[in-house]
Design an enzyme around this catalytic site. Structure first.
Site, PDB file in Angstrom:
ATOM      1  N   LYS A  52       0.723  -1.172   0.209  1.00 56.04           N
ATOM      2  CA  LYS A  52      -0.124   0.167  -0.081  1.00 56.04           C
ATOM      3  C   LYS A  52       0.766   1.221  -0.003  1.00 56.04           C
ATOM      4  O   LYS A  52       0.635   2.320  -0.756  1.00 56.04           O
ATOM      5  CB  LYS A  52      -0.817  -0.043   1.180  1.00 56.04           C
ATOM      6  CG  LYS A  52      -2.186  -0.956   1.136  1.00 56.04           C
ATOM      7  CD  LYS A  52      -2.803  -1.438   2.296  1.00 56.04           C
ATOM      8  CE  LYS A  52      -3.699  -2.515   2.172  1.00 56.04           C
ATOM      9  NZ  LYS A  52      -4.318  -3.012   3.145  1.00 56.04           N
ATOM     10  N   GLN A  96      -4.734  -1.620   9.288  1.00 59.43           N
ATOM     11  CA  GLN A  96      -4.651  -2.927   8.788  1.00 59.43           C
ATOM     12  C   GLN A  96      -5.280  -3.981   9.580  1.00 59.43           C
ATOM     13  O   GLN A  96      -5.001  -4.042  10.746  1.00 59.43           O
ATOM     14  CB  GLN A  96      -3.013  -3.281   8.565  1.00 59.43           C
ATOM     15  CG  GLN A  96      -2.705  -4.519   7.736  1.00 59.43           C
ATOM     16  CD  GLN A  96      -3.408  -4.510   6.222  1.00 59.43           C
ATOM     17  OE1 GLN A  96      -3.141  -3.585   5.620  1.00 59.43           O
ATOM     18  NE2 GLN A  96      -3.909  -5.567   6.057  1.00 59.43           N
ATOM     19  N   ASP A 119     -11.219   2.598   3.529  1.00 65.22           N
ATOM     20  CA  ASP A 119     -11.343   0.887   3.407  1.00 65.22           C
ATOM     21  C   ASP A 119     -12.797   0.757   3.023  1.00 65.22           C
ATOM     22  O   ASP A 119     -13.123  -0.546   2.533  1.00 65.22           O
ATOM     23  CB  ASP A 119     -11.060   0.414   4.555  1.00 65.22           C
ATOM     24  CG  ASP A 119      -9.592  -0.595   4.340  1.00 65.22           C
ATOM     25  OD1 ASP A 119      -9.290  -0.833   3.362  1.00 65.22           O
ATOM     26  OD2 ASP A 119      -9.077  -0.922   5.288  1.00 65.22           O
TER      27      ASP A 119
END
Ligand code: NDP
Length: 278
Positions: A52, A96, A119
């Site tokens: 990422k 995460q 997200d």
């Protein structure tokens, strides 16, 4: 041989488009910024986080890395997110997953401001997706829609079957296919006669987490198959939830593993970061 839907090439194309847009933003003095938080040092999570960060660097998005100790408390993590929510420089916040067991993931997801929820896991984002309002889309399902559209697969009016109903893949996938005017069926572990249902699918999306579970007898001749699953076999090779070798003569198009859905998830995260600025 079927048409192979090339997720690597399509994700590269999307990243290129975003890079151009971010370059133009920077000329106007705007620098998109993503905060990436990792708690503990799970090796798989570290690989995802690094990928990422690399994608951010390529596109020109600034990334702020927060590598927190495994024993960070839930309150410490909540406080950091609240601080980032207030920080005007930060456009997106990514935590995460999975988190260590002593931290409640739902609490953390709900602490992230819906305006920075790149997200797309916050209940507000999910609700907006459900009613078709503007908001962040879950990255993996949004990436699958891009794969289909950019490969010229028409969704409207098609029988779409999704196997799997998780919050991160199956359920949001159903909402996005409905938005595209597909006729959607969602199957799961309690579904009776799964084969009969999957054999109706013009577009079959598989996200069950079981290596090579879907064989040719589950598939209608000429179907388009999207394989979300990702597994490492005994020889350390990657495979999906679909038995590629078994189904390849029967399908019209299929995503490979690796190089199908996987690269799209990061591309759509980048898209959400840019969307946060837009
Ligand atoms: P989950 O384990 O959260 O969900 C699996 C779903 O499959 C559940 O809804 C379950 O049903 C259903 N299921 C399990 N067994 C069967 C069966 N025999 N028949 C029908 N349905 C079944 O998985 P995820 O959605 O998180 O992930 C699925 C796969 O996709 C995994 O391999 C994961 O690694 C991969 N993945 C890949 C991503 C990428 O970017 N490429 C992103 C996210 C996931 P029930 O609800 O009844 O238990």
């Amino acid at each position: 041989m079927p048409y192979i839907i090339d997720g690597k090439a399509i994700s590269a194309q999307i990243k290129e488009e975003l890079k151009t847009e971010v370059t133009a933003m920077k000329e106007r003095g705007i620098v998109p910024c993503l905060a990436v938080i990792q708690v503990g040092n799970d090796p798989a999570s570290s690989v995802y986080v690094n990928n990422k960060k690399k994608a951010c660097a390529y596109i020109g998005i600034e990334s702020l890395a927060y590598e927190l100790d495994e024993c960070t408390t839930q309150q410490e993590l909540v406080s950091l997110i609240e601080e980032l929510n207030q920080n005007e420089k930060v456009n997106g916040i990514l935590v995460q997953l999975p988190l260590p067991k002593h931290i409640d993931e739902d609490t953390i997801i709900q602490t992230i401001s819906p305006k920075k929820d790149v997200d797309g896991f916050h209940p507000m984002s999910v609700g907006n997706m459900c009613i078709g309002s503007k908001g962040f889309l879950s990255c993996t399902p949004a990436g699958i829609i891009q794969l289909l559209k950019r490969s010229g697969v028409v969704i409207e009016g098609k029988e779409c079957v999704i196997v799997g109903r998780s919050n991160i893949v199956g359920k949001p996938m159903a909402l996005l296919l409905l938005r595209e005017n597909g006729t959607v069926t969602v199957a799961h572990s309690r579904t009776k006669d799964l084969k009969e249902i999957t054999n109706r699918a013009d577009i079959l999306i598989v996200a069950i987490g079981k290596p090579k579970f879907i064989t040719a007898d589950y598939i209608k001749e000429g179907a388009v198959v999207i394989d979300v699953g990702i597994h490492r076999n005994a020889e350390n090779k990657l495979c999906g939830d679909v038995d590629f070798e078994d189904v390849k003569e029967k399908v019209s198009a299929i995503t490979p593993v690796p190089g199908g859905v996987g690269p799209m998830t990061i591309a759509m995260l980048m898209e959400n970061c840019v969307e946060a600025v837009r």
